[in-house]
Design a protein around this motif. Structure first.
Motif, PDB file in Angstrom:
ATOM      1  N   GLU A 116       0.751 117.717 -73.076  1.00 28.57           N
ATOM      2  CA  GLU A 116      -0.484 117.904 -73.846  1.00 28.57           C
ATOM      3  C   GLU A 116      -1.048 119.307 -73.648  1.00 28.57           C
ATOM      4  O   GLU A 116      -1.650 119.882 -74.559  1.00 28.57           O
ATOM      5  CB  GLU A 116      -1.510 116.833 -73.474  1.00 28.57           C
ATOM      6  CG  GLU A 116      -1.077 115.415 -73.838  1.00 28.57           C
ATOM      7  CD  GLU A 116      -0.612 115.291 -75.280  1.00 28.57           C
ATOM      8  OE1 GLU A 116      -1.304 115.842 -76.176  1.00 28.57           O
ATOM      9  OE2 GLU A 116       0.428 114.661 -75.527  1.00 28.57           O
ATOM     10  N   GLY A 117      -0.858 119.861 -72.447  1.00 29.29           N
ATOM     11  CA  GLY A 117      -1.282 121.239 -72.207  1.00 29.29           C
ATOM     12  C   GLY A 117      -0.490 122.214 -73.056  1.00 29.29           C
ATOM     13  O   GLY A 117      -1.034 123.201 -73.585  1.00 29.29           O
ATOM     14  N   LEU A 133       0.202 126.104 -77.248  1.00 29.84           N
ATOM     15  CA  LEU A 133       1.142 126.624 -78.245  1.00 29.84           C
ATOM     16  C   LEU A 133       0.803 126.209 -79.676  1.00 29.84           C
ATOM     17  O   LEU A 133       0.970 126.999 -80.606  1.00 29.84           O
ATOM     18  CB  LEU A 133       2.567 126.175 -77.901  1.00 29.84           C
ATOM     19  CG  LEU A 133       3.149 126.724 -76.593  1.00 29.84           C
ATOM     20  CD1 LEU A 133       4.553 126.187 -76.364  1.00 29.84           C
ATOM     21  CD2 LEU A 133       3.167 128.256 -76.590  1.00 29.84           C
ATOM     22  N   VAL A 134       0.335 124.983 -79.861  1.00 29.93           N
ATOM     23  CA  VAL A 134       0.057 124.498 -81.218  1.00 29.93           C
ATOM     24  C   VAL A 134      -1.339 124.901 -81.690  1.00 29.93           C
ATOM     25  O   VAL A 134      -1.507 125.532 -82.738  1.00 29.93           O
ATOM     26  CB  VAL A 134       0.224 122.968 -81.291  1.00 29.93           C
ATOM     27  CG1 VAL A 134      -0.119 122.456 -82.702  1.00 29.93           C
ATOM     28  CG2 VAL A 134       1.657 122.578 -80.916  1.00 29.93           C
ATOM     29  N   HIS A 135      -2.339 124.553 -80.896  1.00 28.89           N
ATOM     30  CA  HIS A 135      -3.724 124.786 -81.339  1.00 28.89           C
ATOM     31  C   HIS A 135      -4.195 126.223 -81.164  1.00 28.89           C
ATOM     32  O   HIS A 135      -5.078 126.682 -81.903  1.00 28.89           O
ATOM     33  CB  HIS A 135      -4.660 123.825 -80.602  1.00 28.89           C
ATOM     34  CG  HIS A 135      -4.349 122.380 -80.855  1.00 28.89           C
ATOM     35  ND1 HIS A 135      -4.351 121.827 -82.114  1.00 28.89           N
ATOM     36  CD2 HIS A 135      -3.993 121.374 -80.008  1.00 28.89           C
ATOM     37  CE1 HIS A 135      -4.028 120.546 -82.049  1.00 28.89           C
ATOM     38  NE2 HIS A 135      -3.808 120.244 -80.774  1.00 28.89           N
ATOM     39  N   GLU A 136      -3.612 126.932 -80.187  1.00 27.40           N
ATOM     40  CA  GLU A 136      -4.041 128.316 -79.971  1.00 27.40           C
ATOM     41  C   GLU A 136      -3.064 129.340 -80.561  1.00 27.40           C
ATOM     42  O   GLU A 136      -3.493 130.356 -81.104  1.00 27.40           O
ATOM     43  CB  GLU A 136      -4.215 128.577 -78.467  1.00 27.40           C
ATOM     44  CG  GLU A 136      -5.300 127.735 -77.815  1.00 27.40           C
ATOM     45  CD  GLU A 136      -5.434 128.022 -76.325  1.00 27.40           C
ATOM     46  OE1 GLU A 136      -5.278 129.202 -75.940  1.00 27.40           O
ATOM     47  OE2 GLU A 136      -5.690 127.077 -75.552  1.00 27.40           O
ATOM     48  N   MET A 137      -1.760 129.051 -80.435  1.00 23.39           N
ATOM     49  CA  MET A 137      -0.766 130.045 -80.872  1.00 23.39           C
ATOM     50  C   MET A 137      -0.021 129.642 -82.140  1.00 23.39           C
ATOM     51  O   MET A 137       0.924 130.310 -82.554  1.00 23.39           O
ATOM     52  CB  MET A 137       0.235 130.303 -79.735  1.00 23.39           C
ATOM     53  CG  MET A 137      -0.400 130.693 -78.408  1.00 23.39           C
ATOM     54  SD  MET A 137      -1.563 132.081 -78.509  1.00 23.39           S
ATOM     55  CE  MET A 137      -0.468 133.445 -78.873  1.00 23.39           C
ATOM     56  N   THR A 158       3.681 136.575 -85.233  1.00 23.18           N
ATOM     57  CA  THR A 158       2.274 136.573 -84.823  1.00 23.18           C
ATOM     58  C   THR A 158       1.545 135.351 -85.373  1.00 23.18           C
ATOM     59  O   THR A 158       2.038 134.650 -86.268  1.00 23.18           O
ATOM     60  CB  THR A 158       1.537 137.831 -85.317  1.00 23.18           C
ATOM     61  OG1 THR A 158       1.502 137.808 -86.760  1.00 23.18           O
ATOM     62  CG2 THR A 158       2.224 139.103 -84.847  1.00 23.18           C
ATOM     63  N   THR A 159       0.344 135.127 -84.858  1.00 26.72           N
ATOM     64  CA  THR A 159      -0.550 134.114 -85.400  1.00 26.72           C
ATOM     65  C   THR A 159      -1.261 134.712 -86.621  1.00 26.72           C
ATOM     66  O   THR A 159      -1.096 135.902 -86.927  1.00 26.72           O
ATOM     67  CB  THR A 159      -1.594 133.698 -84.357  1.00 26.72           C
ATOM     68  OG1 THR A 159      -2.368 134.858 -84.005  1.00 26.72           O
ATOM     69  CG2 THR A 159      -0.944 133.130 -83.116  1.00 26.72           C
ATOM     70  N   VAL A 196       7.314 121.751 -80.397  1.00 25.05           N
ATOM     71  CA  VAL A 196       6.773 121.882 -79.045  1.00 25.05           C
ATOM     72  C   VAL A 196       6.981 120.585 -78.271  1.00 25.05           C
ATOM     73  O   VAL A 196       7.405 120.597 -77.106  1.00 25.05           O
ATOM     74  CB  VAL A 196       5.288 122.264 -79.082  1.00 25.05           C
ATOM     75  CG1 VAL A 196       4.677 122.182 -77.675  1.00 25.05           C
ATOM     76  CG2 VAL A 196       5.113 123.681 -79.634  1.00 25.05           C
ATOM     77  N   ARG A 197       6.689 119.460 -78.913  1.00 26.13           N
ATOM     78  CA  ARG A 197       6.873 118.171 -78.231  1.00 26.13           C
ATOM     79  C   ARG A 197       8.358 117.910 -77.946  1.00 26.13           C
ATOM     80  O   ARG A 197       8.709 117.329 -76.918  1.00 26.13           O
ATOM     81  CB  ARG A 197       6.280 117.043 -79.074  1.00 26.13           C
ATOM     82  CG  ARG A 197       4.753 117.070 -79.111  1.00 26.13           C
ATOM     83  CD  ARG A 197       4.161 115.823 -79.747  1.00 26.13           C
ATOM     84  NE  ARG A 197       2.699 115.873 -79.764  1.00 26.13           N
ATOM     85  CZ  ARG A 197       1.933 115.533 -78.734  1.00 26.13           C
ATOM     86  NH1 ARG A 197       2.482 115.120 -77.589  1.00 26.13           N
ATOM     87  NH2 ARG A 197       0.612 115.603 -78.827  1.00 26.13           N
ATOM     88  N   SER A 198       9.218 118.345 -78.844  1.00 26.06           N
ATOM     89  CA  SER A 198      10.662 118.191 -78.627  1.00 26.06           C
ATOM     90  C   SER A 198      11.116 119.018 -77.423  1.00 26.06           C
ATOM     91  O   SER A 198      11.902 118.549 -76.589  1.00 26.06           O
ATOM     92  CB  SER A 198      11.428 118.629 -79.879  1.00 26.06           C
ATOM     93  OG  SER A 198      12.830 118.594 -79.658  1.00 26.06           O
TER      94      SER A 198
END
Length: 381
Positions: free
Chosen positions: A302-303, A308-312, A54-55, A319-321
């Motif tokens: 970027e989406g 995934l990064v900023h919200e989750m 979870t976050t 993520v970039r990989s």
């Protein structure tokens, strides 16, 4: 739930219909995937000390982690996934859904007892039973797939029926689901365990409908009738009828109508057993016209980072990989499979030569030595 015991019948009576395949063998294949069963698998398997990931504020992320990495793995291999989400469940499934709710209520009670007793194993067992794919989870999954460039669609009704229809229409090669009733909807090829988390190391199972019918010596209508006898999502099974007897009854009597005339079977038929309605849901499934075209596109990197990064709260580097792997893999599945150029025909197996014994090996070596000496002698002359 699927069909109780159907895989057992196939394994026993039509073994040629079932085989294990590796992901690499599916390169270039388009596959319609039952999203609900896949998300459920991720929610159950992707855990830390028994708990969903979870976050910080408690939002579940297990399904997103599983969906991201398993899909990247498929696309890297050259497979082209199309996720299909459930629409409105048929009215006849209400009984099954009510049973599932009852089981969840019992699991909730059992979880409380396990927590009071400090029984970690029982707690994990009951938490998995309480796992449910919610509308919010579905919407998050759709958002993720869109950002990944992976097509998805929502079925008018049952996702596995839509997957089967897309395969029959030639939009995809196979339907992927854990539910065996996908075969009863007419899917020419069913893939099981395709989205099973890699850590479970489950083999991908390929089941071919034509070989199933050939091995059982059934028509599709008879396979549907046997499935209903064994028990499906739309009506209960008949008490006393199992996989072996269910197969034998349809093989001998051909239809449900004739089978339930048998005294031994008639005694176990539930009151107001709606087998005709269940049969209609399989033979006249509520599906789309399968006219839509689906496109596999480059990811919106970027989406993905924003979601995934900023919200989750995913790791940005990972993520970039993953996005880079998706972008590199776009077009990989476009390569044409060699079997699309040829008509596949059965080939008679070549008999294996008998293994050489020590004596025959010795004789062969002796003859070879003599021949070599003779050749050398002629050369010297």
């Amino acid at each position: 739930m699927g069909i109780k015991g159907l895989k057992q019948v196939i394994a026993d009576r039509a073994p040629l219909a079932l085989r294990s395949v590796e992901m690499k063998h599916l390169v270039g294949r388009k596959v319609a995937i039952d999203a609900s069963t896949s998300l459920y698998q991720f929610l159950v398997a992707v855990r830390n000390e028994g708990q969903n990931l979870t976050t910080a504020d408690g939002s579940t992320t297990s399904h997103l982690i599983g969906l991201l990495y398993r899909t990247v793995n498929m696309v890297e291999t050259g497979l082209k996934p199309l996720y299909v989400f459930d629409g409105k469940p048929p009215t006849m499934k209400g009984g099954e859904l009510a049973k599932r709710k009852e089981k969840r209520d019992l699991a909730q009670e059992s979880l409380k007892v396990a927590e009071e007793e400090g029984n970690a194993d029982e707690m994990l067992k009951q938490m998995k039973r309480l796992t449910k794919v919610t509308p919010e989870i579905n919407e998050q999954a759709k958002r993720l797939l869109t950002l990944m460039g992976i097509p998805h669609t929502t079925a008018p009704c049952e996702a596995e029926a839509e997957c089967a229809a897309l395969a029959k229409a030639g939009k995809v090669w196979a339907a992927a689901s854990q539910d065996m009733d996908t075969l009863l909807f007419g899917a020419p090829v069913l893939l099981r365990n395709l989205t099973a988390p890699a850590a479970r190391k489950l083999p991908i199972e390929e089941i071919r409908l034509d070989e199933v019918l050939k091995g059982l010596d059934f028509s599709l209508d008879q396979l549907i009738d046997m499935g209903i006898l064994l028990g499906c999502d739309y009506c209960d099974s008949i008490r006393g009828v199992g996989p072996k007897s269910g197969y034998e009854y349809i093989r001998e009597h051909k239809t449900i109508e004739e089978t339930i005339k048998v005294d031994k079977v008639a005694k176990g038929v539930p009151e107001d057993w709606p087998f005709e309605g269940a049969r209609g849901l399989f033979t006249q499934a509520d599906v789309s016209d399968c006219s839509a075209d689906f496109v596999w596109e480059k990811p919106n990197t970027e989406g993905l980072v924003q979601f995934l990064v900023h919200e989750m709260e995913f790791n940005e580097q990972r993520v970039r990989s993953a996005a880079a792997k998706l972008e590199k893999a776009v077009g990989k599945g476009q390569q044409v499979r060699i079997d699309s150029f040829f008509k596949v025909t059965a080939k008679r197996a070549t008999p294996m030569k008998p293994a050489a014994t020590a004596a025959t090996t010795k004789d062969a070596a002796k003859r070879k030595g003599s021949a070599a000496a003779s050749t050398a002698k002629k050369a010297r002359k």
